[in-house]
Design a protein around this motif. Structure first.
Motif, PDB file in Angstrom:
ATOM      1  N   LYS A 161     -11.937 -10.345  11.407  1.00 52.40           N
ATOM      2  CA  LYS A 161     -12.150  -8.530  11.695  1.00 52.40           C
ATOM      3  C   LYS A 161     -11.004  -7.856  13.065  1.00 52.40           C
ATOM      4  N   ALA A 162     -10.948  -8.790  13.886  1.00 51.31           N
ATOM      5  CA  ALA A 162     -10.039  -8.586  14.740  1.00 51.31           C
ATOM      6  C   ALA A 162      -8.431  -8.531  14.575  1.00 51.31           C
ATOM      7  N   THR A 163      -7.419  -9.176  14.166  1.00 51.00           N
ATOM      8  CA  THR A 163      -6.382  -9.071  13.318  1.00 51.00           C
ATOM      9  C   THR A 163      -6.448  -8.442  12.130  1.00 51.00           C
ATOM     10  N   SER A 164      -7.995  -7.914  11.202  1.00 46.99           N
ATOM     11  CA  SER A 164      -7.244  -6.842  10.277  1.00 46.99           C
ATOM     12  C   SER A 164      -7.114  -5.416  10.802  1.00 46.99           C
ATOM     13  N   ILE A 165      -7.691  -4.904  12.020  1.00 44.31           N
ATOM     14  CA  ILE A 165      -8.233  -4.122  12.734  1.00 44.31           C
ATOM     15  C   ILE A 165      -7.035  -3.818  13.307  1.00 44.31           C
ATOM     16  N   ALA A 166      -6.174  -5.223  13.741  1.00 39.55           N
ATOM     17  CA  ALA A 166      -4.946  -4.381  14.812  1.00 39.55           C
ATOM     18  C   ALA A 166      -3.494  -5.119  13.604  1.00 39.55           C
ATOM     19  N   ALA A 167      -3.657  -5.154  12.640  1.00 37.43           N
ATOM     20  CA  ALA A 167      -2.871  -5.190  12.013  1.00 37.43           C
ATOM     21  C   ALA A 167      -2.675  -3.664  10.636  1.00 37.43           C
ATOM     22  N   LYS A 168      -3.728  -2.774  11.141  1.00 35.77           N
ATOM     23  CA  LYS A 168      -3.506  -1.778  10.296  1.00 35.77           C
ATOM     24  C   LYS A 168      -1.827  -0.894   9.534  1.00 35.77           C
ATOM     25  N   PRO A 169      -1.755  -0.952  11.585  1.00 36.19           N
ATOM     26  CA  PRO A 169      -0.168  -0.264  10.995  1.00 36.19           C
ATOM     27  C   PRO A 169       0.494  -1.145  10.425  1.00 36.19           C
ATOM     28  N   ALA A 170       0.932  -2.456  10.208  1.00 39.99           N
ATOM     29  CA  ALA A 170       1.927  -3.374   9.250  1.00 39.99           C
ATOM     30  C   ALA A 170       1.292  -3.054   8.397  1.00 39.99           C
ATOM     31  N   MET A 171      -0.139  -2.860   7.914  1.00 37.25           N
ATOM     32  CA  MET A 171      -0.703  -3.228   6.691  1.00 37.25           C
ATOM     33  C   MET A 171      -0.088  -1.453   5.770  1.00 37.25           C
ATOM     34  N   GLY A 172      -0.679  -0.675   6.633  1.00 37.78           N
ATOM     35  CA  GLY A 172      -0.343   0.769   5.869  1.00 37.78           C
ATOM     36  C   GLY A 172       1.157   0.857   5.298  1.00 37.78           C
ATOM     37  N   PRO A 173       1.883   0.821   5.374  1.00 36.58           N
ATOM     38  CA  PRO A 173       2.964   1.027   4.494  1.00 36.58           C
ATOM     39  C   PRO A 173       2.743  -0.115   3.231  1.00 36.58           C
ATOM     40  N   ILE A 174       2.197  -0.683   3.065  1.00 35.78           N
ATOM     41  CA  ILE A 174       2.330  -2.078   2.158  1.00 35.78           C
ATOM     42  C   ILE A 174       1.276  -2.009   1.137  1.00 35.78           C
ATOM     43  N   VAL A 175      -0.052  -1.266   1.986  1.00 37.25           N
ATOM     44  CA  VAL A 175      -0.975  -0.777   0.939  1.00 37.25           C
ATOM     45  C   VAL A 175      -0.571   0.913   0.388  1.00 37.25           C
ATOM     46  N   GLY A 176       0.164   1.391   1.354  1.00 38.08           N
ATOM     47  CA  GLY A 176       0.826   2.676   0.427  1.00 38.08           C
ATOM     48  C   GLY A 176       1.656   2.892  -0.206  1.00 38.08           C
ATOM     49  N   PHE A 177       2.520   1.459  -0.723  1.00 41.15           N
ATOM     50  CA  PHE A 177       3.654   1.290  -1.435  1.00 41.15           C
ATOM     51  C   PHE A 177       5.007   2.001  -0.721  1.00 41.15           C
ATOM     52  N   GLU A 178       5.128   2.188   0.197  1.00 42.98           N
ATOM     53  CA  GLU A 178       5.653   2.537   1.472  1.00 42.98           C
ATOM     54  C   GLU A 178       7.085   2.063   1.328  1.00 42.98           C
ATOM     55  N   VAL A 179       7.710   0.918   0.983  1.00 46.62           N
ATOM     56  CA  VAL A 179       8.107  -0.922   1.663  1.00 46.62           C
ATOM     57  C   VAL A 179       8.678  -1.220   0.496  1.00 46.62           C
ATOM     58  N   ASN A 180       9.739  -1.775  -0.089  1.00 44.98           N
ATOM     59  CA  ASN A 180       9.472  -2.416  -1.052  1.00 44.98           C
ATOM     60  C   ASN A 180       9.324  -3.974  -0.588  1.00 44.98           C
ATOM     61  N   TRP A 181       7.891  -4.660  -0.980  1.00 43.42           N
ATOM     62  CA  TRP A 181       7.701  -6.244  -0.513  1.00 43.42           C
ATOM     63  C   TRP A 181       7.597  -6.979  -1.690  1.00 43.42           C
ATOM     64  N   ASN A 182       7.235  -8.328  -1.271  1.00 40.41           N
ATOM     65  CA  ASN A 182       7.031  -9.446  -2.109  1.00 40.41           C
ATOM     66  C   ASN A 182       6.083 -10.609  -1.083  1.00 40.41           C
ATOM     67  N   ILE A 183       5.353 -11.016  -2.511  1.00 44.50           N
ATOM     68  CA  ILE A 183       5.108 -12.361  -1.795  1.00 44.50           C
ATOM     69  C   ILE A 183       4.466 -13.644  -3.176  1.00 44.50           C
ATOM     70  N   VAL A 184       5.261 -14.073  -2.199  1.00 45.79           N
ATOM     71  CA  VAL A 184       5.572 -16.135  -3.034  1.00 45.79           C
ATOM     72  C   VAL A 184       5.068 -17.403  -2.990  1.00 45.79           C
ATOM     73  N   ALA A 185       5.116 -18.439  -3.303  1.00 41.77           N
ATOM     74  CA  ALA A 185       4.310 -19.804  -2.373  1.00 41.77           C
ATOM     75  C   ALA A 185       4.948 -20.540  -2.544  1.00 41.77           C
ATOM     76  N   TYR A 186       4.427 -21.440  -1.142  1.00 38.11           N
ATOM     77  CA  TYR A 186       5.205 -22.636  -1.257  1.00 38.11           C
ATOM     78  C   TYR A 186       4.500 -23.670  -1.189  1.00 38.11           C
ATOM     79  N   PRO A 187       4.886 -24.847  -2.191  1.00 38.15           N
ATOM     80  CA  PRO A 187       4.063 -26.085  -1.947  1.00 38.15           C
ATOM     81  C   PRO A 187       3.267 -27.329  -0.871  1.00 38.15           C
ATOM     82  N   GLY A 188       3.063 -26.286   0.370  1.00 36.96           N
ATOM     83  CA  GLY A 188       2.615 -26.990   1.626  1.00 36.96           C
ATOM     84  C   GLY A 188       1.387 -28.110   1.204  1.00 36.96           C
ATOM     85  N   ALA A 189       1.663 -29.590   2.183  1.00 39.66           N
ATOM     86  CA  ALA A 189       0.940 -30.176   2.024  1.00 39.66           C
ATOM     87  C   ALA A 189      -0.504 -30.679   1.914  1.00 39.66           C
ATOM     88  N   ALA A 190      -0.431 -30.156   2.702  1.00 39.09           N
ATOM     89  CA  ALA A 190      -2.690 -29.592   2.229  1.00 39.09           C
ATOM     90  C   ALA A 190      -2.791 -28.954   1.621  1.00 39.09           C
TER      91      ALA A 190
END
Length: 411
Positions: A124-153
């Protein structure tokens, strides 16, 4: 890097992430977040980013042992704090035109042995703190992307019967296949796939349904759609004009439900891996948009604390349609990772809506989005409720029923 991870496949993933995923523009900065285990992929992404003309590439890493050290040794008050300065810095980068890339591949069970109350507080603390950085993502203001790496665990969780090295190699192959990187021209693969998704999007937008009605085992759910909702899927232009493919892989078309017009019951069709816990057999009942009853055969306490995060956590902000015949579904693999599992099945997301799934959403205030039915929350958690036994009807403005899916496939 594991000897079993094909370096050629990893390099191709990096190139497609830069060129098709985030579609980095000449001179544009790139902010990357990644687990330390994915260092080799980050290095390759950085090479392709600079080849594409990147301004500055700045990676931020997390590490499992460092994360666990906090849970084992930090004072109690640490769990109500997060580094606001970091997210404010990221927000400044996005306002300055930077693109965003996230690499997933963490151990899905990393926090399984930790105090669930501390996990929930820190989340919860992280989600609240992250709002300024998440705003441009959920508002699709900037180009963004998520991909995956096969971590061992992560690989060990997905393929528990294999030695870890082999599991990583097999997970790399699964990521490669799901990410449509096979053949001579993965960029062309993605163009064709996006065209198919756009056909679905155009049909759904043309229908302009007022609601969707889901029926299946344990499910009889009426989901009202937000006023002025827009269906999206595949590559789309961000507000900065750059067309990007936010999720690699992706099989979904999605829109904004009405946060106050959801009624009935729904049963999850796959487990949900959330913050080190696997929540199984989720079953909930909605009244006027809010979840009023929620049960799970495993991890119910985690589900309940998730629903109590804030006012919007017990309402939904996204509804997504995925055919049961999607490659990820047909692989028969449970990935314990939302990026993959959500693309195996129709799903809904608890919490925050995406502003760009409402007409003119980028110009609207949070209050105006709320008036149209868009949900507000500091969380956004997808869970799967589609299968080959689920039917979906679209309800028109005049109350007629139009088949959308039958037996988990497009009707």
């Amino acid at each position: 890097m594991s000897d079993h991870i094909d370096p050629v496949k990893l390099d191709r993933l990096a190139e497609v992430a830069v060129r098709t995923g985030v579609n980095l523009q000449p001179g544009q900065d790139l902010v990357i977040t990644a687990p330390m285990a994915a260092l080799d992929l980050v290095r390759r992404i950085t090479v392709h980013a600079y080849k594409a003309g990147a301004g500055i590439v700045t990676p931020f890493f997390n590490d499992d042992a460092i994360t666990l050290a906090r849970y084992e040794h930090a004072p109690d008050e640490s769990f109500d704090r997060a580094p606001n300065w970091l997210f404010e810095g990221m927000a400044a980068a996005f306002k300055g035109g930077a693109a965003r890339m996230a690499i997933t591949g963490d151990d899905p069970m990393l926090l399984a042995g930790q105090d669930p109350a501390k996990v929930a507080r820190l989340s919860k603390a992280t989600s609240i703190a992250a709002k300024p950085a998440m705003g441009p993502i959920v508002g699709f203001e900037v180009n963004w992307n998520i991909v995956a790496y096969p971590g061992a665990a992560w690989a060990a969780k997905v393929y528990p019967d294999l030695p870890v090295d082999e599991a990583q190699g097999k997970l790399m192959d699964a990521i490669y296949a799901a990410s449509r990187l096979e053949g001579d021209d993965p960029v062309a693969n993605w163009a064709a796939h996006t065209a198919t998704l756009k056909e679905r999007v155009n049909w759904l937008n043309g229908q302009n349904f007022s609601a969707l009605h889901y029926t299946g085992p344990g499910t009889d759910l009426m989901v009202g759609l937000a006023d002025g909702h827009i269906w999206k899927g595949g590559a789309s232009p961000a507000l900065n004009g750059v067309t990007c493919q936010p999720n690699i892989p992706t099989e979904e078309v999605f829109t904004c439900p009405h946060a106050y017009k959801v009624d009935g019951t729904v049963a999850a069709t796959k487990p949900l891996a959330h913050q080190g816990s696997v929540i199984e057999d989720i079953a909930v009942r909605f009244e006027a948009g809010r979840i009023v009853e929620a049960t799970a055969s495993k991890g119910e306490d985690v589900l309940q604390s998730l629903l109590q995060t804030d006012d919007g956590a017990s309402r939904i902000g996204e509804v997504a349609l995925v055919p049961h015949s999607s490659p990820i579904s047909q692989s028969g693999t449970l990935f314990y990772n939302t990026l993959f599992d959500e693309n195996a099945s129709c799903h809904i997301a608890l919490g925050q809506c995406y502003a760009d799934t409402i007409e003119g959403g980028s110009e609207l205030s949070p209050e105006e989005i709320k008036q149209k039915g868009g949900n507000q929350s500091i969380i956004h958690v997808d869970w799967m409720m589609g299968s080959d036994a689920v039917d979906i009807d679209g309800i028109t403005k005049t109350g007629e029923r139009v088949p959308v899916m039958r037996g988990g496939e497009w009707a």
